[in-house]
Write a protein that holds these residues in place. Structure first.
Motif, PDB file in Angstrom:
ATOM      1  N   LEU A 119       0.654  -1.492   0.339  1.00  0.00           N
ATOM      2  CA  LEU A 119       0.124  -0.371  -0.215  1.00  0.00           C
ATOM      3  C   LEU A 119       0.904   1.114   0.256  1.00  0.00           C
ATOM      4  O   LEU A 119       1.136   1.892   1.168  1.00  0.00           O
ATOM      5  CB  LEU A 119      -0.796  -0.043   1.346  1.00  0.00           C
ATOM      6  CG  LEU A 119      -1.811  -1.365   1.398  1.00  0.00           C
ATOM      7  CD1 LEU A 119      -2.875  -1.182   2.589  1.00  0.00           C
ATOM      8  CD2 LEU A 119      -2.632  -1.597   0.467  1.00  0.00           C
ATOM      9  N   VAL A 142      -5.676  -4.459  -1.662  1.00  0.00           N
ATOM     10  CA  VAL A 142      -4.901  -3.912  -2.785  1.00  0.00           C
ATOM     11  C   VAL A 142      -5.561  -3.744  -3.779  1.00  0.00           C
ATOM     12  O   VAL A 142      -5.806  -2.083  -4.721  1.00  0.00           O
ATOM     13  CB  VAL A 142      -3.003  -4.596  -3.079  1.00  0.00           C
ATOM     14  CG1 VAL A 142      -2.762  -4.124  -4.198  1.00  0.00           C
ATOM     15  CG2 VAL A 142      -2.782  -5.224  -2.158  1.00  0.00           C
ATOM     16  N   TYR A 145      -7.724  -0.862  -3.167  1.00  0.00           N
ATOM     17  CA  TYR A 145      -6.541   0.213  -3.466  1.00  0.00           C
ATOM     18  C   TYR A 145      -6.323   1.218  -4.264  1.00  0.00           C
ATOM     19  O   TYR A 145      -6.141   2.699  -3.933  1.00  0.00           O
ATOM     20  CB  TYR A 145      -5.235   0.156  -2.085  1.00  0.00           C
ATOM     21  CG  TYR A 145      -4.306   0.773  -1.495  1.00  0.00           C
ATOM     22  CD1 TYR A 145      -4.469   1.927  -0.454  1.00  0.00           C
ATOM     23  CD2 TYR A 145      -3.103   1.920  -2.437  1.00  0.00           C
ATOM     24  CE1 TYR A 145      -3.506   2.549  -0.453  1.00  0.00           C
ATOM     25  CE2 TYR A 145      -1.645   2.377  -2.386  1.00  0.00           C
ATOM     26  CZ  TYR A 145      -2.696   3.118  -1.039  1.00  0.00           C
ATOM     27  OH  TYR A 145      -0.846   4.043  -0.596  1.00  0.00           O
ATOM     28  N   SER A 286      -0.372  -4.978   3.284  1.00  0.00           N
ATOM     29  CA  SER A 286      -0.837  -5.453   2.104  1.00  0.00           C
ATOM     30  C   SER A 286      -1.581  -6.718   2.204  1.00  0.00           C
ATOM     31  O   SER A 286      -3.058  -7.100   1.184  1.00  0.00           O
ATOM     32  CB  SER A 286      -0.312  -5.492   0.476  1.00  0.00           C
ATOM     33  OG  SER A 286       0.874  -6.048   0.850  1.00  0.00           O
TER      34      SER A 286
END
Length: 372
Positions: A119, A142, A145, A286
């Motif tokens: 991240l 992820v 994200y 992550s």
């Protein structure tokens, strides 16, 4: 279709990204493909080459404008190699490879793909990891994200491939051999008759040791057979923090309830001797490899419900989820498990075999489609 795949990363000195690179390289060779890895080298090169891959020593990972001088030499080298896929796993090498690749004629260049392992701070520098013709997200965390922070990313190119562990390396209900157990008892006689609560990870503030010390202080008032172990090496850049932790243990009177084992290479055995494993990181991870390893062995994990750790707990051990930084819920969950132990579900989602099969499928898929 036989492939030639080149993976790029800064070095091979150890770590989750490096382990994954070697695992994919080995799987490529076993499937009859040609595997090359470009890095600045390190102790893992020997293992990489023993498994049939070729290592090219090239330092593309230094965060310096001087690193961009490699672009033209790399472009020539890529034209010579005639690879099918280049796969970059870190930001600085990704920029150099991308700029070299973009300057090649389309009919001569390999396919370009990336893996978003962490991240990263949101920036134009980090966005390079979203520019692959395929982008692997190592967890749902992820993937979300990327969608949230890099809205220009074409999400149809993103593939969710959960990191995984080997169920042979971390088998369910594993028990160490008697030799190891004897050495363990001799090295740590204070563990005799105790139920161990394990916090793995390097000694950095991000790993949440403060929460662990507070937890152990509370548990010492409730149980006389519980002992905490912090398994991890000192960070060479943060040795002051390690000293601070030791002093805090003394100030709280926890010397008899908590042990720092230092860095260990026998985590599988240590998990097997633990009543439970904790994940108390102050920032979402992550993935969270130690969580997966312990759960795969049938060891309960209690952790803050964020990032990849929250995902894994939701899938395999929902009881272990704790609202982030809520120490009262953390204590109640650990207390409940000490009174009535429960096992996680068998791990069928976070498996190395599944990760490798999906990655090789993406290579084949990408290599067989027209340049975009």
């Amino acid at each position: 279709m036989t492939l030639k795949v080149i993976q790029f990363l800064p070095s091979l000195r150890g770590g989750g990204v490096e382990i994954g690179t070697l695992e994919v390289a080995k799987a490529l060779v076993q499937a009859g493909h040609e595997s090359l890895v470009v890095s600045a080298g390190g102790p893992m090169v020997e293992s990489l080459e023993a498994d049939g891959s070729t290592h090219i020593r090239w330092d593309l990972g230094k965060k310096s404008p001087l690193s961009f001088r490699h672009i033209w030499a790399l472009r020539r080298w890529l034209r010579e190699q005639r690879a099918d896929v280049v796969h970059v796993r870190s930001r600085m090498p990704a920029w150099i490879v991308y700029l070299a690749w973009r300057g090649m004629p389309e009919n001569e260049r390999p396919r370009f793909m990336t893996t978003m392992h962490g991240l990263h701070s949101v920036s134009a520098y980090s966005e390079i990891m979203c520019r692959g013709e395929r982008v692997i997200a190592v967890s749902k965390t992820v993937e979300e994200y990327i969608a949230k922070n890099y809205p220009r990313t074409d999400m149809s190119r993103v593939r969710l491939v959960n990191r995984g562990v080997s169920d042979e390396e971390y088998p369910w209900d594993y028990c160490p051999d008697e030799q190891w157990l004897s050495q363990w008892r001799n090295e740590f006689p204070q563990f005799a008759g105790k139920r161990l609560i394990c916090l793995p990870g390097r000694l950095t503030r991000l790993k949440g040791h403060r929460y662990f010390l507070n937890l152990m202080a509370a548990l010492s008032q409730r149980f006389d057979d519980v002992h905490g172990i912090v398994v991890g090496s000192e960070d060479p850049k943060r040795q002051g923090y390690a000293k601070e932790l030791v002093e805090q243990v003394k100030a709280m009177g926890l010397q008899d309830q908590l042990t720092f084992t230092g860095g260990r290479g026998d985590m599988k055995n240590i998990y097997s001797q633990s009543a439970m494993v904790l994940s108390l990181s102050s920032k979402p991870e992550s993935f969270g490899r130690t969580t997966t390893e312990a759960l795969s062995m049938g060891v309960p994990v209690v952790g803050f419900d964020h990032g990849g750790v929250g995902e894994q707990l939701q899938s395999l051990f929902p009881m272990g989820r704790v609202p982030c930084f809520d120490e009262s819920v953390l204590l109640s969950k650990v207390d409940a498990l000490l009174h009535q132990p429960e096992k996680p579900k068998k791990n069928d989602c976070y498996l190395k075999s599944k990760m490798l099969a999906q990655t090789l499928t993406i290579y084949q898929e990408l290599a067989s489609t027209a340049q975009s």
